[in-house]
Design a protein around this motif. Structure first.
Motif, mmCIF file in Angstrom:
data_model
loop_
_atom_site.group_PDB
_atom_site.id
_atom_site.type_symbol
_atom_site.label_atom_id
_atom_site.label_comp_id
_atom_site.label_asym_id
_atom_site.label_seq_id
_atom_site.Cartn_x
_atom_site.Cartn_y
_atom_site.Cartn_z
ATOM 1 N N UNK A 46 0.838 -1.205 0.000
ATOM 2 C CA UNK A 46 0.000 0.000 0.000
ATOM 3 C C UNK A 46 0.866 1.245 0.000
ATOM 4 N N UNK A 47 1.887 1.271 0.834
ATOM 5 C CA UNK A 47 2.772 2.434 0.887
ATOM 6 C C UNK A 47 3.500 2.629 -0.438
ATOM 7 N N UNK A 48 3.945 1.544 -1.055
ATOM 8 C CA UNK A 48 4.620 1.643 -2.353
ATOM 9 C C UNK A 48 3.673 2.166 -3.427
ATOM 10 N N UNK A 49 2.442 1.653 -3.437
ATOM 11 C CA UNK A 49 1.465 2.112 -4.422
ATOM 12 C C UNK A 49 1.113 3.575 -4.186
ATOM 13 N N UNK A 50 0.976 3.974 -2.942
ATOM 14 C CA UNK A 50 0.668 5.360 -2.627
ATOM 15 C C UNK A 50 1.796 6.282 -3.085
ATOM 16 N N UNK A 51 3.022 5.853 -2.860
ATOM 17 C CA UNK A 51 4.181 6.641 -3.301
ATOM 18 C C UNK A 51 4.181 6.762 -4.818
#
Length: 66
Positions: free
Chosen positions: A51-56
């Motif tokens: 999720x954090x990678x996709x958000x970034x």
């Protein structure tokens, strides 16, 4: 925020808020973060990392509506 910090916070809030939504968590999972079974903990960390990678990725692409 790291993936592990996010997973920990998610776990804590999920346990805290479940009853407000008429849900009772399983006794096995209703434990402090430190006592969550390792395979479950690693899964939650991996999901949060994704999720954090996709958000970034999305935050670096202004042409994509968020």
């Amino acid at each position: 925020m790291t993936a592990e910090q996010l997973a920990n916070r998610f776990h804590d809030l999920y346990e805290e808020m479940a009853s407000q939504y008429g849900y009772e968590t399983r006794r096995d999972s209703s434990v402090e973060w430190e006592n969550v079974p390792d395979n479950n903990k690693q899964l939650m960390i991996a999901v949060c990392r994704r999720i954090l990678e996709e958000n970034e990725f999305l935050s670096n692409r202004p042409e994509i509506e968020q």
